[in-house]
Write a protein that holds these residues in place. Sequence first.
Motif, PDB file in Angstrom:
ATOM      1  N   SER A 183       0.814  -1.215   0.000  1.00  0.00           N
ATOM      2  CA  SER A 183       0.000   0.000   0.000  1.00  0.00           C
ATOM      3  C   SER A 183       0.847   1.264   0.000  1.00  0.00           C
ATOM      4  CB  SER A 183      -0.933   0.010   1.214  1.00  0.00           C
ATOM      5  OG  SER A 183      -0.185   0.048   2.417  1.00  0.00           O
ATOM      6  N   ASP A 187      -0.197   2.434  -5.739  1.00  0.00           N
ATOM      7  CA  ASP A 187      -1.491   3.059  -5.503  1.00  0.00           C
ATOM      8  C   ASP A 187      -2.601   2.022  -5.650  1.00  0.00           C
ATOM      9  OD1 ASP A 187      -2.015   2.705  -8.234  1.00  0.00           O
ATOM     10  OD2 ASP A 187      -1.524   4.779  -8.749  1.00  0.00           O
ATOM     11  N   ARG A 188      -3.848   2.453  -5.531  1.00  0.00           N
ATOM     12  CA  ARG A 188      -4.968   1.512  -5.532  1.00  0.00           C
ATOM     13  C   ARG A 188      -5.155   0.798  -6.861  1.00  0.00           C
ATOM     14  NH1 ARG A 188      -9.709   4.761  -2.149  1.00  0.00           N
ATOM     15  NH2 ARG A 188      -8.564   4.851  -0.156  1.00  0.00           N
TER      16      ARG A 188
END
Length: 304
Positions: A183, A187-188
């Motif tokens: 994390s 990034d997501r």
Amino acid sequence: MSTYGLTTNTIAGTPSRVTQAIATASRRTGVDFTYLMGQAQLESSMNPTARAGTSSATGLYQFLDQSWLHVVKDNGAKYGMSWASDAIQQSGGRYYVADAATRQQILDLRNHPETASVMAAELASDNRAYLEQRIGRPADSTDLYLAHFLGAGGAAKFLATMSYSPDTPAASLFPAAARANASIFYDRTGNARSLADIRDRFASKLANGAQTAGLNASSADMGGGYAGGIPEGANMVQPADYMRIAQAQRAAAPETDIDTPDAISGEEALASQQMLGQQQPYPAFAPRAETARLAYLMLATFGR
């Protein structure tokens, strides 16, 4: 309130024991108070007895077992903990304590805010000296947190590379750390974050952590101060603090029969004292390592 009876926030403007401990550590080492407060907020939410669920990380600054043994080995003697630093040995790059009970006593000091704070500050001070020698400029609080996260050598590598290539994906330099902390490095959507991105995120997290802890962190390098000023009159780390922990642990431990081959009988003790002209009988047992250690700490307290 923690299991050690320590308040973890401020009440009516009075610094808590945790805040006082951090302030004392800052004064003794010269490490920025605001940084230490922000780091404690990030690591444990100012909880001196916090424990991680997936590692050995424990206490206000979430020291791992090996990291704690390392910093106590290097700095414990400065704070009346020669009994601990002398017991810690190193072999093959790892630190160990031969006696299991002594090892646990040393590790349990991570839950003691005065000890944890001053050891975290000493480690930050060591990291600062190392980084400044390597990067050729003063190390700010974000640099220190990078050293906390990657180790001093890793932080030096991170900062040196960022100085000429800030867009380099950090995961390419630190693949093991990236696997363990996805994390932070991604990034997501799974895109790798650059060195500059990660440093900026750490700076923001430190600032937010300091503000949550009740500080005025007005600049990116965490140059602001505690809203009420650094607390005055905070107690210095005292050997008596370690004595209280050891005594509490001893009181909580189950009683066991201990073989004392060097013990002398009451009659022998009384006869010996009569020869010396003394009136009170000696205890009919020989001193043990634990009681000797507590006696040493008591004497050290008198010298403070």
